[in-house]
Design a protein around this motif. Sequence first.
Motif, PDB file in Angstrom:
ATOM      1  N   GLU A 108      -0.480   6.306   1.292  1.00 40.53           N
ATOM      2  CA  GLU A 108      -1.661   5.760   0.419  1.00 40.53           C
ATOM      3  C   GLU A 108      -1.789   4.519   0.926  1.00 40.53           C
ATOM      4  O   GLU A 108      -3.111   4.155   0.978  1.00 40.53           O
ATOM      5  N   LEU A 109      -0.863   3.640   1.459  1.00 45.79           N
ATOM      6  CA  LEU A 109      -1.185   2.368   1.713  1.00 45.79           C
ATOM      7  C   LEU A 109      -2.098   2.258   2.936  1.00 45.79           C
ATOM      8  O   LEU A 109      -3.080   1.527   3.137  1.00 45.79           O
ATOM      9  N   VAL A 110      -1.703   3.058   3.961  1.00 47.48           N
ATOM     10  CA  VAL A 110      -2.276   3.065   5.348  1.00 47.48           C
ATOM     11  C   VAL A 110      -3.676   3.695   5.151  1.00 47.48           C
ATOM     12  O   VAL A 110      -4.688   3.228   5.817  1.00 47.48           O
ATOM     13  N   SER A 111      -3.925   4.856   4.536  1.00 49.63           N
ATOM     14  CA  SER A 111      -4.942   5.577   4.488  1.00 49.63           C
ATOM     15  C   SER A 111      -5.992   4.928   3.471  1.00 49.63           C
ATOM     16  O   SER A 111      -7.226   5.129   3.652  1.00 49.63           O
ATOM     17  N   LYS A 112      -5.824   4.356   2.479  1.00 48.90           N
ATOM     18  CA  LYS A 112      -6.702   3.852   1.269  1.00 48.90           C
ATOM     19  C   LYS A 112      -6.490   2.534   1.050  1.00 48.90           C
ATOM     20  O   LYS A 112      -7.299   1.855   0.815  1.00 48.90           O
ATOM     21  N   LYS A 113      -5.131   1.928   0.273  1.00 51.11           N
ATOM     22  CA  LYS A 113      -5.145   0.841  -0.256  1.00 51.11           C
ATOM     23  C   LYS A 113      -5.399  -0.512   0.547  1.00 51.11           C
ATOM     24  O   LYS A 113      -6.198  -1.449   0.353  1.00 51.11           O
ATOM     25  N   ILE A 114      -4.862  -0.494   1.763  1.00 51.02           N
ATOM     26  CA  ILE A 114      -5.030  -1.668   2.726  1.00 51.02           C
ATOM     27  C   ILE A 114      -6.369  -1.669   3.295  1.00 51.02           C
ATOM     28  O   ILE A 114      -6.852  -2.752   3.312  1.00 51.02           O
ATOM     29  N   PRO A 115      -6.760  -0.657   3.778  1.00 50.15           N
ATOM     30  CA  PRO A 115      -8.193  -0.538   4.287  1.00 50.15           C
ATOM     31  C   PRO A 115      -9.437  -1.100   3.105  1.00 50.15           C
ATOM     32  O   PRO A 115     -10.239  -2.012   3.368  1.00 50.15           O
ATOM     33  N   ALA A 116      -9.152  -0.537   1.842  1.00 52.30           N
ATOM     34  CA  ALA A 116     -10.283  -0.872   0.630  1.00 52.30           C
ATOM     35  C   ALA A 116      -9.729  -2.283   0.296  1.00 52.30           C
ATOM     36  O   ALA A 116     -10.837  -2.964   0.181  1.00 52.30           O
TER      37      ALA A 116
END
Length: 721
Positions: A527-535
């Motif tokens: 979740e961090l790599v695919s969503k939270k950090i990019p967002a």
Amino acid sequence: MAETLRVIVAGARYRAEASNFSVLECRAENSPDELIVVGNFPLLHEGELIAATGEWRTTRWGRQFHAESIVPIIPNTVAGVQAYLAAGRVDGIGKKMAARLVKHFGADLLRIIDEEPRRLLEVRGLGERTLQLILWGWQRERGVRDIFVFLASIGINGSRADRIHEQYGANSVAAIRNNPYVLAYEVRGIGFQVADSIARKLGHDERSQFRFLAALRHVLDQARHGGHCGIAADEAIAQASELLAIPQQALNETADVAVKTGIVIQEMVDGRSFLFEPFLYRAESAIAKRLAALADEQPAWTDLEPAAAIEAAQEESGIELDATQRAAIELALHSKAIVVTGGPGVGKTTLVRALLELYHSAGLTVSLAAPTGRAAKRLSESTGSTALTIHRLLETSPHSGHFQRDEENPLETDVVVIDEASMIDVPLLDAILRAMPPRTAIVLVGDADQLPSIGPGQVLHDILASERVPSIRLTEIHRQAEGSDIVLNAHRIHRGEMPSFGQRDSQSNMFLFAARSPEEAVAHIIELVSKKIPAKFGLNPLRDVQVLAPMRKGPAGVHALNQRLQAVLNPPERRKSHVERANGELLASGDKVMQTENNYDKNVFNGDIGVVATIDEEGERFVVDFGGDLIVDYTFDESDQLTLAYTTTIHKSQGSEYEAVVIAMMPEHYVMLQRNLLYTAVTRGRKLVVIVGDRRSVQKAVSTGGGGERRTRLGRCLVTA
């Protein structure tokens, strides 16, 4: 139950050069039916007749014959002989020459090459030169075939036949029969276990000195792979005893023989006997002698006034130097060997830039280098000067792998500046020093608190501990780094203190995401790599974010995380075209990959990370974009040089920096949780660090100092030099 098939090779769907793993398209000898044969084989050509022994298996790719061994069969028909020679196995014979020879001699051709080779001159257009080329190629082909048959007769896979023949030539079978254990240390890819298996099948005495010496050498080799240059004699004997399942007393004489014959070198350390590999022993001694001499020599530029030089460096670079940085410049003016160390944010790069200005103002030539491609690229960007990998600096031959710069062909430079010196191992520093002409000085820059080199030795640690080479530790955290929790926490970890983590909605750049199980940790990481950090941070998950793990195996290890992240960041519907590696890993367009070995022809190096751009399945080629205008073309056979890199080990991340790192740290990583491991991982992040795991694991890493000191001699040699 094993069975044997006689099949004709029609082609290869896949072949991995490193492991010889092959997927062959074949047809039965007397049938047009097609079948797939899978196994580890040497290079086989279209038209070859082989006997494959193994069993049928049904896989997701269909029904396949998995061969444990193969034996080439010499054909006895006109068509078979022509196909065999047309495959190009014998130098001097291509498709056209094969057809002409078969037309003249028929199915008897192979016997004639063996027994009456000069009769080949009967064929019009075939002269003495071509005849000699054919005879040389035939001897080699026959030699490899003989080893094939010999190994198969004792139940050993023949995939290593080419390497054995390359080492021993026509004497291969005799060499193996005489002492199979030489294979373990003279032929790449054959270790003690395989050599021991061959010896037992040949009826060699299990209590022979050959076997005992091979076991002892294997123990030293394993110690080297663990980063040591030597091992305590009693430990070596105990490990060899366990390996051979014999009493330790039986090996005492073996250790004496190994010392007397120079297989190992013995040295007493604090009243305890140690055994060292001769090459590493000599390399550490040479490093100590050369460094000590350089440390005692004044460079030719000692007439430069320190204060004036510092002011000039500051003016040219626009950098205000602190007291320790100024002291480092003074050291560089008075010694031909200095070491600069310090943690993140203390101005090591700033100092290197100032030193470069100083050297250039004095009209000196400077060679700037780092151990890895990524580290060299970062050094170039931060200094504005060209930096090379050490292997490029020393001009490694793409054919032999040897350095072309040495005592006979030294570097043409006044100063060598090496960054990320904690990554340098004993053989590499020895090579650097041997390639330096007498006038040249060396500056080693690195963080001594990071993990030691992957290769043998703990060079930077030993040099600093000896206090024999002028050195300075930069300690002042500079203004631009003071606001970074990453930098502040790295220094806390170094002091053995627990890092301070920001709250989820804070302005901190270092966080802890709690996880009670490996499965929960993996879910957080995805979740961090695919969503939270990019967002939240606007970072690209492939280019800017790197996941790190202490271990390769386990549910939260590198392999498992790579598979899960690949499925999310490059889902199957995007992976219609792909390359299959020998370990079953699929590389597809859009996948993040890492180069795992140095390839000087392609200008890519171990640890370089890129993205698969395109795949041409029909042409069996693919392209990887490593960034910075470096686009590299690979054949499918070369895919074993790459691995998925959504996650890498912390060791592999040395010398690299990423915009953001996500670190897995769980109780299952317990044996690896040490302070320098956590410190190295945290200092890889430039803008963001997120640890996913439990607080107890972080505390375990912080509180476990040292990390097991390596068995080396360099520090002691420097003290007495």
